[in-house]
Design an enzyme around this catalytic site. Structure first.
Site, PDB file in Angstrom:
ATOM      1  CE  LYS A 193      -1.560   1.957   3.762  1.00  0.00           C
ATOM      2  NZ  LYS A 193      -2.223   2.145   5.063  1.00  0.00           N
ATOM      3  NE  ARG A 195      -1.470   6.832   4.461  1.00  0.00           N
ATOM      4  CZ  ARG A 195      -2.709   6.513   4.823  1.00  0.00           C
ATOM      5  NH1 ARG A 195      -3.710   7.235   4.435  1.00  0.00           N
ATOM      6  NH2 ARG A 195      -2.919   5.477   5.604  1.00  0.00           N
ATOM      7  CB  THR A 225     -10.440   8.072   6.236  1.00  0.00           C
ATOM      8  OG1 THR A 225      -9.420   7.222   5.688  1.00  0.00           O
ATOM      9  CG2 THR A 225      -9.832   9.400   6.650  1.00  0.00           C
TER      10      THR A 225
HETATM   11  C1  R5P Z   1      -1.198   3.494   8.743  1.00  0.00           C
HETATM   12  O1  R5P Z   1       0.001   3.445   8.663  1.00  0.00           O
HETATM   13  C2  R5P Z   1      -1.995   2.949   9.875  1.00  0.00           C
HETATM   14  O2  R5P Z   1      -1.491   1.750  10.352  1.00  0.00           O
HETATM   15  C3  R5P Z   1      -3.440   2.783   9.480  1.00  0.00           C
HETATM   16  O3  R5P Z   1      -3.520   1.903   8.379  1.00  0.00           O
HETATM   17  C4  R5P Z   1      -4.028   4.095   9.082  1.00  0.00           C
HETATM   18  O4  R5P Z   1      -3.763   5.030  10.083  1.00  0.00           O
HETATM   19  C5  R5P Z   1      -5.515   3.980   8.885  1.00  0.00           C
HETATM   20  O5  R5P Z   1      -5.991   5.218   8.423  1.00  0.00           O
HETATM   21  P1  R5P Z   1      -7.231   5.285   7.424  1.00  0.00           P
HETATM   22  O6  R5P Z   1      -8.318   4.476   8.031  1.00  0.00           O
HETATM   23  O7  R5P Z   1      -7.542   6.763   7.339  1.00  0.00           O
HETATM   24  O8  R5P Z   1      -6.779   4.756   6.095  1.00  0.00           O
END
Ligand code: R5P
Length: 315
Positions: A193, A195, A225
Site C-alpha cells: 500500500k 500513500r 477514514t
Molecule cells: C497506517 O500506517 C496505519 O497503520 C493505518 O492503516 C491508518 O492510520 C488507517 O488510516 P485510514 O483508516 O484513514 O486509512
C-alpha cells in the site's frame, strides 16, 4: 509503603475510565471542567490528592485539541495539589501518526505532545499500541506501552480461525502482522500500500502470499477514514478471498468511515474502546472489545511497583 491510588478522567472517554475503575475496585475521582465563553478551560479537582499516586485517563477523541488542553490543565492542577506522582493514561495517544519528519518544515507533533505532558508535570505515561513504538523514546519519563494484540487474538482464537490468512495492509505493518499470524498459527500475506500525498487516500499495488478462497483477517493499529481498510477489502475481493474481517485497536472512525465500512464487503470489524465510539457509529458488523481490564491491571501493578509485562503479548 505504597501510596494510595486515585484515578481521574477528562471528558474524552469517561465510559472507559469508569470501567477501568470498576476493574481496579476503586471509585472514579471527582473533578469538574468548566468551559468559559472565551473557550478557556478551568479544571477543579474536587477531592484531595495530596501524597497520592494519581492516574489521569484521557484519550485522543474529538475534540482532540481541547481534550489535550484539558489533560494538561488537569495534570497541572494535580501537581499543584501535591500528588506524589502523576501518570498520564492515554489509551489512544494524540497525534500518534505525526511521529517523523518525512517532509521539510513540518512538526513531529507526537514529540511535542511528549514535551507538553512532561512540562505539565506528568511523571509517567501509560499508553497503548503506539503507531510506532519509538514514540516511547520521545519521553525522558518512563512510558508503559500496553498492547491490545493479545485481546484481539484471544477473540479470534475463541471464534475459530479455520482457513484464515492474516493480511498485512502495508509493508510497514508486515512485521506486526507476522506476529499476529504466528500467535494465531496462520499464514501471512502482505499488501503493498502506498500513500502519495496528504489526501489520506491509499492505493494497493501488489500482494505477496496466498489469499484465494480464504478468510482474510486484517490487523491494523487504527482505523481512521477507513480508506486503508477499504482499499485492502477491494484488493482482496478482486483476488477471490472468501470473507474479509478487520481488527483494529483504535477506532477513530473519522468522516464517513462508518457509512462506507457499513456498505463495504467487510464482514466484521473488531475494535477496542480506546476511543469513544458514539451510538451512531456502532454498526451491526462491529464488535467492540474492552481494554479496561488490561489498563486496570496495569495501573494497579504500577501503583504496587510490580511488573506489567506479563499482562499482554508482543503486538
Ligand atoms: C497506517 O500506517 C496505519 O497503520 C493505518 O492503516 C491508518 O492510520 C488507517 O488510516 P485510514 O483508516 O484513514 O486509512
Amino acid at each position: 509503603m505504597r501510596n494510595s491510588l486515585k484515578i481521574f478522567t477528562g471528558g474524552s472517554n469517561p465510559e472507559l475510565a469508569k470501567k477501568i475503575c470498576k476493574h481496579a475496585g476503586i471509585k472514579l475521582g471527582k473533578c469538574e471542567t468548566v468551559k468559559f465563553s472565551n473557550e478557556n478551560l478551568k479544571v477543579r479537582i474536587l477531592e484531595s490528592v495530596r501524597g497520592k499516586d494519581v492516574y489521569v485517563v484521557q484519550s485522543s477523541c474529538p475534540p482532540v485539541n481541547e481534550n489535550i488542553m484539558e489533560l494538561l490543565i488537569m495534570i497541572d492542577a494535580i501537581k499543584h495539589a501535591k500528588a506524589d506522582s502523576i501518570t498520564a493514561v492515554l489509551p489512544y495517544y494524540p497525534y500518534v501518526r505525526s511521529d517523523k519528519k518525512d517532509e521539510p518544515r513540518i512538526s513531529i507533533t507526537a514529540r511535542l505532545i511528549a514535551d507538553l505532558l512532561e512540562t505539565a508535570g506528568a511523571d509517567r505515561v501509560m499508553t497503548m499500541n503506539l503507531h510506532s513504538p519509538q514514540i516511547a523514546g520521545f519521553f525522558r519519563i518512563p512510558v508503559d506501552h500496553l498492547l491490545a494484540g493479545k485481546l484481539l487474538c484471544d477473540y479470534y482464537k475463541k471464534k475459530g480461525v479455520e482457513n484464515c490468512v492474516v493480511v498485512a495492509p502495508d509493508a510497514g505493518s508486515a512485521k506486526r502482522a507476522g506476529v499476529y499470524a504466528i500467535t494465531l498459527g496462520l499464514p501471512l500475506a502482505i499488501l503493498d500500500k502506498r500513500r502519495n500525498d496528504d489526501s489520506e487516500k491509499a492505493k494497493i499495488h501488489n500482494v505477496i502470499g496466498e489469499v484465494k478462497g480464504m478468510r482474510a483477517l486484517i490487523f491494523d493499529d487504527e482505523i481512521a477514514t477507513g480508506g486503508s481498510i477499504l482499499e485492502v477489502v477491494k484488493a482482496l475481493e478482486s483476488l477471490g478471498v472468501r470473507e474479509i474481517e478487520a481488527a483494529c485497536v483504535h477506532a477513530v472512525l473519522s468522516g464517513t468511515a462508518v457509512e462506507r465500512l457499513g456498505k463495504s464487503a467487510l464482514a466484521k470489524l473488531v475494535v477496542t474502546d480506546t476511543v469513544t465510539i458514539p451510538p451512531e457509529k456502532r454498526i451491526p458488523k462491529m464488535v467492540i472489545l474492552s481494554v479496561a481490564e488490561l489498563f486496570a491491571k496495569a495501573i494497579v501493578c504500577s501503583n504496587r511497583g510490580s511488573s506489567i509485562s506479563g499482562l499482554f503479548g508482543k503486538i
